[in-house]
Structure formats: structure tokens, C-alpha cells
Design a protein around this motif. Structure first.
Motif, PDB file in Angstrom:
ATOM      1  N   LEU A  67       0.829  -1.299  -0.109  1.00  0.00           N
ATOM      2  CA  LEU A  67      -0.115  -0.127   0.038  1.00  0.00           C
ATOM      3  C   LEU A  67       0.711   1.249   0.034  1.00  0.00           C
ATOM      4  N   HIS A  68       2.175   1.059  -0.047  1.00  0.00           N
ATOM      5  CA  HIS A  68       2.758   2.304   0.211  1.00  0.00           C
ATOM      6  C   HIS A  68       4.216   2.306  -0.089  1.00  0.00           C
ATOM      7  N   PHE A  69       4.646   3.092  -1.311  1.00  0.00           N
ATOM      8  CA  PHE A  69       5.940   2.611  -1.784  1.00  0.00           C
ATOM      9  C   PHE A  69       6.227   3.834  -2.627  1.00  0.00           C
ATOM     10  N   HIS A  70       7.557   4.400  -2.476  1.00  0.00           N
ATOM     11  CA  HIS A  70       8.185   5.591  -3.272  1.00  0.00           C
ATOM     12  C   HIS A  70       8.883   5.185  -4.365  1.00  0.00           C
ATOM     13  N   ALA A  71       8.475   5.480  -5.529  1.00  0.00           N
ATOM     14  CA  ALA A  71       9.163   4.715  -6.751  1.00  0.00           C
ATOM     15  C   ALA A  71      10.690   5.414  -6.959  1.00  0.00           C
ATOM     16  N   SER A 223      -1.291   9.793   1.289  1.00  0.00           N
ATOM     17  CA  SER A 223      -0.517  10.713   2.128  1.00  0.00           C
ATOM     18  C   SER A 223       0.033  10.203   3.176  1.00  0.00           C
ATOM     19  N   HIS A 224       0.937  10.970   4.128  1.00  0.00           N
ATOM     20  CA  HIS A 224       1.409  10.648   5.040  1.00  0.00           C
ATOM     21  C   HIS A 224       0.620  11.096   6.411  1.00  0.00           C
ATOM     22  N   LEU A 225       0.710  10.535   7.560  1.00  0.00           N
ATOM     23  CA  LEU A 225       0.023  11.012   8.829  1.00  0.00           C
ATOM     24  C   LEU A 225       0.828  10.331   9.908  1.00  0.00           C
ATOM     25  N   ALA A 263      -0.311   6.819   5.365  1.00  0.00           N
ATOM     26  CA  ALA A 263       1.063   6.028   5.632  1.00  0.00           C
ATOM     27  C   ALA A 263       1.489   6.174   7.086  1.00  0.00           C
ATOM     28  N   HIS A 264       1.743   5.324   7.867  1.00  0.00           N
ATOM     29  CA  HIS A 264       2.321   5.143   8.941  1.00  0.00           C
ATOM     30  C   HIS A 264       1.405   5.271  10.212  1.00  0.00           C
ATOM     31  N   CYS A 265       0.799   6.331  10.520  1.00  0.00           N
ATOM     32  CA  CYS A 265      -0.125   6.387  11.701  1.00  0.00           C
ATOM     33  C   CYS A 265       0.084   5.941  12.810  1.00  0.00           C
ATOM     34  N   THR A 314       5.677  -1.100   2.168  1.00  0.00           N
ATOM     35  CA  THR A 314       7.212  -1.357   2.346  1.00  0.00           C
ATOM     36  C   THR A 314       7.675  -0.001   2.721  1.00  0.00           C
ATOM     37  N   ASP A 315       7.168   0.842   2.144  1.00  0.00           N
ATOM     38  CA  ASP A 315       7.468   2.362   2.366  1.00  0.00           C
ATOM     39  C   ASP A 315       9.014   2.642   1.855  1.00  0.00           C
ATOM     40  N   ILE A 316       9.289   1.841   0.624  1.00  0.00           N
ATOM     41  CA  ILE A 316      10.761   2.119   0.201  1.00  0.00           C
ATOM     42  C   ILE A 316      10.783   3.736  -0.042  1.00  0.00           C
TER      43      ILE A 316
HETATM   44 FE    FE Z   1       6.360   6.995   2.857  1.00  0.00          FE
END
Ligand code: FE
Ligand code: GUN
Length: 427
Positions: A67-71, A223-225, A263-265, A314-316
Motif C-alpha cells: 500500500l505504500h512505496f516511493h518509486a 498521503s502520510h500521517l 501511511a504510518h499512523c 514497504t515504504d521504500i
Molecule cells: Fe512514505
């Protein structure tokens, strides 16, 4: 009629609910037009003429959802992880993301990235790109070519970033709209998503414009939170009139008004968690990243108890591992530490719960994805676990647990998306 149907014979394992694995030993899964039609111990007579893909002794499981990956952070994996979030962004992430105005560089990275996702069995992914429109479009085109599914967002940011990746508000909104128009109907499984990076890099004016686009075209949001305590303090300073971080997004229709991933929370207040449950906002739990950047441990059980939808990310490259299978293990371990830290208030998550989060939990953001209940997309991996040790005396529940903990991409012998076999990308 035969082309419509595909039949797979194997040991079938999935998690329709998180409490237990549902297992079918040596059974047939019938797929019609890419969707699961049913699972049977014996084949019905009128299906007997259809050839069977025979994976006897192997395992068939839903493929992984990230659900969360920065290409554009793909080349940064494993770099700079001795910092916390904000210095890490400044020292490593922003300089790397600046490079994606160079389309040749972008192409090289994205090809490697898609190849990697294919390899580790991730067939649906929520992707942040850089601010660059051209490279974002390239990412769409390459994904469409690959057969993998993705939500792809051009990142928006118009404050608190270096000049070389600072956007003008109008341009940021206009380019986002152009991408939406170009790609919203181009593919069934590669779709645009609105992607304000996070409140510290987006003014109210920008957030408002993006929320309007979300509503106008019914486009989801990511987004991120509340990832880091310094980040939260910064948001309070920047937006003092809001009662909390989530309310900033909510004010501008970026918090569940269309489907949303945050993402994160890690540090959400009870009120923020309630609002997520009410608005069905997804939490992308990224435990590997949260360890690496010393961000903290998300109380995932608290979110599950509150009925917030949760998936894994993964939040790469905050996370270093591209494999959701590894993130499942991280999530279990993180939850055990949280359990001890909270005086055993929040029970650790079990293996089946972690598997659910990395398949159906995140998959539900994409539709009927991540399970083999009737009507679900047949997004699947075929697993050969014979090199992991003897299987004769193990239950299927034990085999899937063993694969999650000690298996890896070498055990994945086939990948399917909506019933189509996904070949190794030629790039
Ligand atoms: Fe992220
Ligand atoms: N918050 C804002 N940007 C980022 C990013 O790129 N990675 C992570 N982990 N958190 C962020």
C-alpha cells in the motif's frame, strides 16, 4: 467457453477473515473471466474437459499488496538510515527525487523497480512518484506494459522543500489534473491517485485544489500521517487553527471523501482513529520503515479493534525491503514489542492476521483483491516450498507460516493478475 475458464489444482490458502487461514488440500480453484468461481475437492463433470494447471504439492496464495512505496526512492534502498525522518528527507530523499526531471534516468530506475516487484510477488501497489509529470506518465506506461496493478500519484509539494523540487501551486494542480484526465480510463488496474506528500510540504491552497480534483473526478488519495514526533510538532506550528493533523486533510476532502490511504499512523489520537474508521480511511502500516527511521511502533491492534481498514507498506526507501512477506514478519515482531510496551494491552498480531493485512487488507483498496472468495480477482502466487524442509508432516497452516518466515522470492514460481499469468518483465 474454454478460454473463459482456467482451473488450477494445488493446496489453496487464503484469509477471508484475519482470524484464521482458510486451507483446501489438493483442491481445484476454478477461475472464470479472471475471477474466482469456486474451490472444489472434485471437479464437476462439465468442467472436466478444461485443461488443469497442475500445481500438486505446491501452494497457491493471493499475491502481495503493497500500500505504500516511493518509486523514485528505489535507488536509495539501504542508504541514509541512521537519521530520523526530516533530516533523512533533506539529506537523501529530496536530492534523489530531484533526479526524475531526467527521463532517461527515471526509465532505468522504473524498469528495475517493476522487475523487483514482479520478483517479490507484489502485484498491486500504491506508488508515490516525484513531482515530475513526465516521469509520472512514464511510470504509468511501464506499469500498463507490465501487467501489474498500481495506483500512481505525482507527488505535490509547494512549501518547505528545496527549490529544485518546489512547485508553483497552480502548476501542481494543473499537472495533476492533466495526469488524471490522461490515465483515469486508460487501464482497469493502473490508475491515478492524488498524492499530497504531507501537510508540511503542502499549503492549504494546494490541499484545497487537490481535494477538489479528488471529488470532481472521484479519484482516491494517498498521503502520510503522524509518522514522527517532530513532524507532528511541525504540523501544529504550520496549521495552528486545526485541532489535529488528520483534520487538515479532512477539511480539504482528502480524508476518506474518496478512498484514502494514510501511511504510518503511529501517533494518531483516539479521535483521529475514530475519524479514520468513520471515513474508512486506510492505514498503511510500514513497520520496517518505522524501525529504520526510529519513527516508532504503530499500535496496529488498536486500529484493528477500532475497525480501521489496514494494509501493509514497504515504504521504500524508508523501508529497505521490497518484499511484503518480510514486512509481514516485521509487523508481527513490531506488534509483540508494542504488546510488551503497553503492559500487554494490545495483543500481538498473529501470522494469519499479518498475512491478511498483506493480501486482503490492502487488496480491498483495489477492489475484490487479495482473497479467493467467489468473485475475487484471481491475483495469485504459486509457491514451491520444497527447499524449505520436509512438508509431509506439516499442516498447510504450518507450511504457509514457514514460507512467510523463511521463504523468499526464489520460492515463487508463478504470478497471476486477474487470471492472467504475468511473465517476467523483459526489462
Ligand atoms: Fe512514505
Ligand atoms: N513523509 C513525507 N515524505 C516522506 C517520505 O518520502 N517517506 C516517508 N517515510 N515519510 C515521508
Amino acid at each position: 467457453m474454454n478460454n473463459k475458464f482456467k482451473i488450477f489444482k494445488s493446496n489453496i490458502i487464503f484469509t477471508p477473515t484475519m482470524e484464521t487461514f482458510k486451507v483446501y488440500k489438493n483442491s481445484y480453484i476454478v477461475v472464470e473471466d479472471g475471477k474466482v468461481k469456486g474451490i472444489y475437492e472434485e471437479l464437476d463433470k462439465n468442467l472436466k474437459r478444461i485443461p488443469v494447471f497442475d500445481y500438486t504439492d505446491k501452494l497457491i496464495i493471493p499475491s502481495f499488496v503493497d500500500l505504500h512505496f516511493h518509486a523514485p526512492q528505489f535507488p536509495n534502498r539501504g542508504l541514509g538510515l541512521d537519521s530520523e525522518l526530516i533530516p533523512w528527507l533533506e539529506k537523501y530523499t529530496f536530492p534523489e527525487e530531484g533526479k526524475y526531471s531526467d527521463i532517461k534516468y527515471a526509465k532505468k530506475v522504473y524498469k528495475n523497480l517493476i522487475h523487483e516487484l514482479w520478483k517479490v510477488g507484489t502485484t498491486r501497489v500504491g506508488l508515490f512518484n516525484s513531482i515530475h509529470k513526465e516521469s509520472t506518465e512514464l511510470l504509468f506506461d511501464l506499469f500498463i506494459e507490465s501487467g501489474l496493478g498500481a495506483y500512481i500519484g505525482k507527488v505535490n509539494m509547494n512549501r518547505n522543500t528545496p527549490n529544485y523540487i518546489l512547485e508553483d501551486t497552480k502548476t501542481s494542480i494543473r499537472e495533476t489534473e492533466e495526469i488524471i484526465l490522461k490515465y483515469k480510463d486508460k487501464s482497469d488496474i493502473v490508475k491515478p491517485i492524488i498524492t499530497p506528500r504531507f501537510v508540511p510540504t503542502c499549503t492549504s491552497e494546494l490541499l484545497k485544489g487537490l481535494g477538489n480534483l479528488a471529488i470532481k473526478y472521484n479519484i482516491p488519495v494517498q498521503s502520510h500521517l503522524s509518522e514522527n514526533t517532530n513532524e507532528i510538532e511541525w504540523v501544529k506550528k504550520l496549521e495552528p487553527e486545526f485541532k489535529d493533523y488528520a483534520s487538515v486533510y479532512n477539511e480539504f476532502n482528502l480524508f476518506g471523501q474518496t478512498r484514502t490511504i494514510m501511511a504510518h499512523c503511529i501517533y494518531n489520537t483516539d479521535e483521529e482513529i475514530e475519524l479514520m474508521a468513520k471515513n474508512k480511511v486506510y492505514a498503511a502500516h510500514c513497520p520496517s520503515s518505522n524501525y529504520n527511521l526510529s519513527s516508532g511502533i504503530m499500535p496496529v491492534r488498536k486500529f484493528l479493534n477500532a475497525n480501521v481498514p489496514v494494509g501493509l507498506g514497504t515504504d521504500i526507501s524508508g523501508g529497505h525491503e521490497t518484499s511484503i512477506q518480510k514486512v509481514m514478519v516485521s509487523a508481527i515482531q513490531a506488534s509483540k514489542i508494542k504488546w510488551l510496551e503497553t503492559n500487554k494491552k494490545y495483543n500481538p498480531i498473529t501470522t494469519s492476521e499479518a498475512f491478511y493485512l498483506g493480501t486482503k487488507g490492502g487488496g480491498s483498496f483495489f477492489g475484490k483483491v487479495g482473497s479467493f472468495e467467489n468473485g475475487y480477482d484471481f491475483d495469485a502466487l504459486v509457491i514451491d516450498d520444497s527447499n524449505l524442509g520436509y512438508a509431509e508432516n506439516l499442516t498447510l497452516e504450518e507450511r504457509i507460516q514457514r514460507f512467510i518466515y523463511i521463504g523468499d522470492d526464489r520460492n515463487i514460481i508463478e504470478r497471476y493478475v486477474q487470471g492472467r499469468k504475468i511473465e517476467e518483465p523483459k526489462f
